[in-house]
Scaffold this active site. Structure first.
Site, PDB file in Angstrom:
ATOM      1  N   GLU A   1     -16.938  -9.879  -3.930  1.00 61.87           N
ATOM      2  CA  GLU A   1     -16.526 -10.740  -5.038  1.00 61.87           C
ATOM      3  C   GLU A   1     -16.586 -12.241  -4.758  1.00 61.87           C
ATOM      4  O   GLU A   1     -15.549 -12.914  -4.679  1.00 61.87           O
ATOM      5  CB  GLU A   1     -15.112 -10.367  -5.483  1.00 61.87           C
ATOM      6  CG  GLU A   1     -15.011  -8.949  -5.980  1.00 61.87           C
ATOM      7  CD  GLU A   1     -13.652  -8.628  -6.612  1.00 61.87           C
ATOM      8  OE1 GLU A   1     -12.734  -9.441  -6.515  1.00 61.87           O
ATOM      9  OE2 GLU A   1     -13.547  -7.561  -7.216  1.00 61.87           O
TER      10      GLU A   1
ATOM     11  N   GLU B   1     -15.274  -0.590  -6.536  1.00 59.56           N
ATOM     12  CA  GLU B   1     -13.823  -0.642  -6.815  1.00 59.56           C
ATOM     13  C   GLU B   1     -13.583  -0.322  -8.276  1.00 59.56           C
ATOM     14  O   GLU B   1     -14.266  -0.844  -9.158  1.00 59.56           O
ATOM     15  CB  GLU B   1     -13.239  -2.042  -6.575  1.00 59.56           C
ATOM     16  CG  GLU B   1     -13.103  -2.441  -5.140  1.00 59.56           C
ATOM     17  CD  GLU B   1     -12.524  -3.845  -4.977  1.00 59.56           C
ATOM     18  OE1 GLU B   1     -11.803  -4.319  -5.881  1.00 59.56           O
ATOM     19  OE2 GLU B   1     -12.804  -4.454  -3.941  1.00 59.56           O
TER      20      GLU B   1
HETATM   21  C1  GCO Z   1     -10.394  -7.765  -5.990  1.00 63.58           C
HETATM   22  C2  GCO Z   1     -10.464  -7.310  -4.590  1.00 63.58           C
HETATM   23  C3  GCO Z   1      -9.373  -6.379  -4.183  1.00 63.58           C
HETATM   24  C4  GCO Z   1      -8.169  -6.353  -5.064  1.00 63.58           C
HETATM   25  C5  GCO Z   1      -8.341  -5.419  -6.230  1.00 63.58           C
HETATM   26  C6  GCO Z   1      -7.168  -5.429  -7.193  1.00 63.58           C
HETATM   27  O1  GCO Z   1     -11.113  -7.243  -6.822  1.00 63.58           O
HETATM   28  O2  GCO Z   1      -9.618  -8.649  -6.286  1.00 63.58           O
HETATM   29  O3  GCO Z   1     -11.672  -6.794  -4.241  1.00 63.58           O
HETATM   30  O4  GCO Z   1      -9.080  -6.856  -2.917  1.00 63.58           O
HETATM   31  O5  GCO Z   1      -7.044  -5.981  -4.366  1.00 63.58           O
HETATM   32  O6  GCO Z   1      -9.473  -5.754  -6.947  1.00 63.58           O
HETATM   33  O7  GCO Z   1      -6.992  -6.692  -7.726  1.00 63.58           O
END
Ligand code: GCO
Length: 451
Positions: free
Chosen positions: A163, A355
């Site tokens: 990200e 994710e």
């Molecule tokens: C993000 C990260 C994760 C977060 C998850 C929940 O997307 O911010 O990759 O580390 O913890 O997404 O917010």
């Protein structure tokens, strides 16, 4: 109905969010260690100093992952744990931790998917300018080499960075994430360009040195606009909005993915950002654009848009009282249909959802168990949407739930619980939530359970 053969079922976590041992065995400081010391930045002054104590409990954690039947675990490596100064001397003890972790996962039949950078940037390099310094691309390549030389005899799947929209945008423009900067937009774009260069150089190092043939991707945020209806004009509007540059911020798919995959920045961004563009040297775009094996993407929710009669589009305000997670993010399962679909159409790389998941108001119930029916319903809805995307031609290779266990949720500290495994932090006790048992059946049935 089920999912493709060889589809990978996993769950994810990241170093700073679970490891703890922030000041042990030679680890260097990261920008998140420093952020947590800044009053007012993190909910209730929480820190990642101990987190889930995974650094010491990885063996138990791997066994729990095996109990859930995870086929893969997406982990990240703490750069300053391995290179306390960011470059130069290796901290052998830190490196040995990841060596043991990989062996332990493999012993439990779990494929490690390794993210090289999930935000815990070495503080020492931040003091040398961090991502604003063009040398950061070479620093990241050097770090990549250390990891590849040690782990690539056993690790096949590599994700360069997680990200960039967040660690550049929230970290360097909004000041909400480490290193907590509020820079001008020209500097934000400069940092972004160097992190893209770092991605490209890292891919080159992985390809050149990996001991077994690697599969390489990145894991950007997936911005997935949802059409308000199935009318072609709304679908076209959603597609356009998914890739459009919407303003002087980092919430963009195309600003990061187009350079990686097409070797150029998107035209609308070049126009809008003309006054703030970074120096792009000859050869930079070629370095950034390295062949990738999959498109990793993190998708949680998105907005719905509809076409306007003048050719533009507008965001459709959600209903009054929309379904919300505790973040509070809106529950929008269709994001896992349209996101993979639009991203696959444009970039033509197999999709891996790296994710997806939700924060829930989990606690230990009177019967000693953690019941999380919302999460089961949420995941079922999103997985059905993802499956529909595949039925409509999207090539997808896997799905990772965020997160394998409750953990340090950045500025939200321990307020938010995303895990399949509940963590009782004071006692460092783990309890599999109902969703973990449910996911076990999903995996065992290769997805048939969700229908
Ligand atoms: C993000 C990260 C994760 C977060 C998850 C929940 O997307 O911010 O990759 O580390 O913890 O997404 O917010």
């Amino acid at each position: 109905m089920s999912f493709p053969n060889n589809f990978v079922w996993g769950a994810a976590a990241a170093s700073y969010q679970i490891e703890g041992a922030a000041y042990e065995e030679g680890k260097g400081l990261s920008v998140w260690d420093m952020m947590c010391k800044t009053p007012g930045k993190i909910w209730e002054g929480n820190t990642g100093d101990v987190a889930c104590d995974h650094y010491h409990r990885y063996d138990e954690d791997a066994r729990l992952m095996q109990e859930i039947g995870l086929q893969a675990y997406r982990l990240s490596i703490s750069w300053p744990r391995v290179l306390p100064g960011g470059t130069g001397a290796i901290n052998e003890k830190g490196l040995a931790f990841y060596d043991r972790l990989i062996d332990t996962l493999l012993k439990n039949n779990i494929q490690p998917w390794v993210t090289l950078f999930h935000w815990d940037y070495p503080y020492a390099l931040y003091c040398r300018g961090g991502w604003l310094n063009r040398d950061s691309a070479d620093w990241f390549a050097e770090y990549t080499q250390v990891i590849i030389d040690k782990l690539s005899d056993r690790v096949l799947h590599w994700i360069t960075q997680n990200e960039p929209q967040c660690y550049i945008g929230l970290g360097h423009q909004a000041g909400e994430h480490a290193p907590g900067l509020k820079l001008g937009f020209a500097e934000v774009l400069r940092a972004a360009h160097h992190s893209l260069l770092a991605h490209g150089k890292s891919v080159q190092v992985i390809r050149a040195r990996a001991k077994i043939k690697p599969a390489i991707g990145a894991a950007p945020v997936g911005i997935a606009k949802i059409p308000a209806s199935n009318q072609p004009e709304d679908i076209n509007a959603a597609r356009a909005a998914t890739f459009a540059i919407s303003g002087k911020n980092c919430w963009s798919n195309a600003w990061f993915a187009d350079p990686m995959i097409f070797g150029k920045y998107p035209e609308d961004g070049l126009k809008l950002f003309a006054a703030e563009l970074p120096e792009i040297r000859d050869g930079d775009m070629k370095t950034i654009c390295q062949p990738l094996d999959f498109y990793g993407v993190n998708i949680y929710f998105d907005e719905t848009v509809r076409a306007r009669s003048n050719g533009g589009y507008e965001v459709v305000k959600s209903q009054i009282g929309p379904p919300l997670t505790t973040m509070p993010w809106e529950v929008t399962p269709e994001a896992l249909y349209w996101g993979p679909k639009f991203l696959f159409e444009r970039y033509q790389l197999p999709i891996v959802v790296t994710e997806n998941g939700m924060a829930n108001c989990d606690w230990i119930h009177l019967d000693g168990k953690v019941h999380d029916p919302q999460r089961i319903d949420f995941l079922t809805r999103y997985l059905r949407a993802y499956h529909r995307a595949m039925a409509d031609g999207v090539v997808a290779q896997g799905y990772f739930i965020w997160s394998v266990m409750d953990n340090f949720e950045w500025g939200h500290g321990y307020k938010q619980r995303f895990g399949l495994i509940y963590v009782d932090y004071p006692a460092q006790k783990r309890i599999l939530k109902d969703s973990a048992y449910w996911y076990k059946e999903v995996i065992a049935s290769n997805g048939a359970k969700i229908f």
